[in-house]
Scaffold this active site. Sequence first.
Site, mmCIF file in Angstrom:
data_model
loop_
_atom_site.group_PDB
_atom_site.id
_atom_site.type_symbol
_atom_site.label_atom_id
_atom_site.label_comp_id
_atom_site.label_asym_id
_atom_site.label_seq_id
_atom_site.Cartn_x
_atom_site.Cartn_y
_atom_site.Cartn_z
ATOM 1 N N LEU A 139 0.801 -1.225 0.000
ATOM 2 C CA LEU A 139 0.000 0.000 0.000
ATOM 3 C C LEU A 139 0.837 1.279 0.000
ATOM 4 O O LEU A 139 0.304 2.367 0.221
ATOM 5 C CB LEU A 139 -0.969 -0.012 1.186
ATOM 6 C CG LEU A 139 -1.953 -1.184 1.166
ATOM 7 C CD1 LEU A 139 -2.813 -1.185 2.422
ATOM 8 C CD2 LEU A 139 -2.814 -1.175 -0.078
ATOM 9 N N CYS A 140 2.124 1.158 -0.279
ATOM 10 C CA CYS A 140 2.985 2.344 -0.372
ATOM 11 C C CYS A 140 2.766 3.051 -1.702
ATOM 12 O O CYS A 140 2.587 2.405 -2.736
ATOM 13 C CB CYS A 140 4.457 1.958 -0.263
ATOM 14 S SG CYS A 140 4.983 1.641 1.410
ATOM 15 N N HIS A 141 2.825 4.369 -1.656
ATOM 16 C CA HIS A 141 2.725 5.156 -2.886
ATOM 17 C C HIS A 141 4.056 5.137 -3.613
ATOM 18 O O HIS A 141 5.107 5.219 -2.973
ATOM 19 C CB HIS A 141 2.388 6.618 -2.545
ATOM 20 C CG HIS A 141 1.027 6.799 -1.974
ATOM 21 N ND1 HIS A 141 0.754 6.613 -0.636
ATOM 22 C CD2 HIS A 141 -0.141 7.145 -2.552
ATOM 23 C CE1 HIS A 141 -0.525 6.844 -0.421
ATOM 24 N NE2 HIS A 141 -1.098 7.174 -1.570
ATOM 25 N N MET A 197 8.988 4.508 4.944
ATOM 26 C CA MET A 197 9.120 3.147 4.425
ATOM 27 C C MET A 197 10.316 3.024 3.491
ATOM 28 O O MET A 197 10.979 1.983 3.452
ATOM 29 C CB MET A 197 7.837 2.699 3.725
ATOM 30 C CG MET A 197 6.647 2.561 4.667
ATOM 31 S SD MET A 197 6.973 1.579 6.149
ATOM 32 C CE MET A 197 7.417 0.022 5.436
ATOM 33 N N GLU A 198 10.602 4.075 2.745
ATOM 34 C CA GLU A 198 11.754 4.052 1.843
ATOM 35 C C GLU A 198 13.056 3.995 2.640
ATOM 36 O O GLU A 198 13.972 3.232 2.296
ATOM 37 C CB GLU A 198 11.719 5.269 0.915
ATOM 38 C CG GLU A 198 10.649 5.186 -0.150
ATOM 39 C CD GLU A 198 9.208 5.317 0.335
ATOM 40 O OE1 GLU A 198 8.301 4.976 -0.434
ATOM 41 O OE2 GLU A 198 8.977 5.767 1.484
ATOM 42 N N ASP A 231 24.234 -11.482 2.799
ATOM 43 C CA ASP A 231 24.415 -12.299 1.598
ATOM 44 C C ASP A 231 25.872 -12.352 1.163
ATOM 45 O O ASP A 231 26.388 -13.410 0.813
ATOM 46 C CB ASP A 231 23.557 -11.755 0.458
ATOM 47 C CG ASP A 231 23.772 -12.543 -0.823
ATOM 48 O OD1 ASP A 231 23.590 -13.776 -0.801
ATOM 49 O OD2 ASP A 231 24.133 -11.938 -1.844
#
Length: 163
Positions: free
Chosen positions: A78-80, A116-117, A131
Amino acid sequence: MTMPPSLTHVDASGTAGMVDVGDKQETVRIAVAEGHVRMKAETLDLILAGNAKKGDVIATARLAGIMAAKQTANLIPLCHPLMLSKVSVEISPDPQLPGLRVESMAKLTGRTGVEMEALTAASVACLTIYDMAKAADREMEIGGIRLVRKSGGRSGDFERTDA
């Protein structure tokens, strides 16, 4: 009397949906997040010496974090999708951990925040460190992913009190 906090992505019936930010004012928005990768001291030494089999761990993790921030809307439902004006990822050794500390920053001028970014950038940078060094140390531990501070927008500024 103040209203209790509510979830912005859920309506009264419990249905999830994307928030309409069309009526919000454009402001400069900045978010900073952090995380770390705890590892054996020998693994940290290997990374800092540039002797990891997969190459330059820190440079690759920095680039992966920046790339991830730009893909956040593809990863979090739901992130823009945002036109970021700046993303940075700083990675520093911490012999006391021992391991690497990651700090990411995302910035834009827009109608929705960039928390969120910044969090995605820190998370993917940490995952990339794991990794690239897992051949030397499978017991590495990723942790401490959190928002450190944010500015701009209707909700105002936020800064962790325990940062």
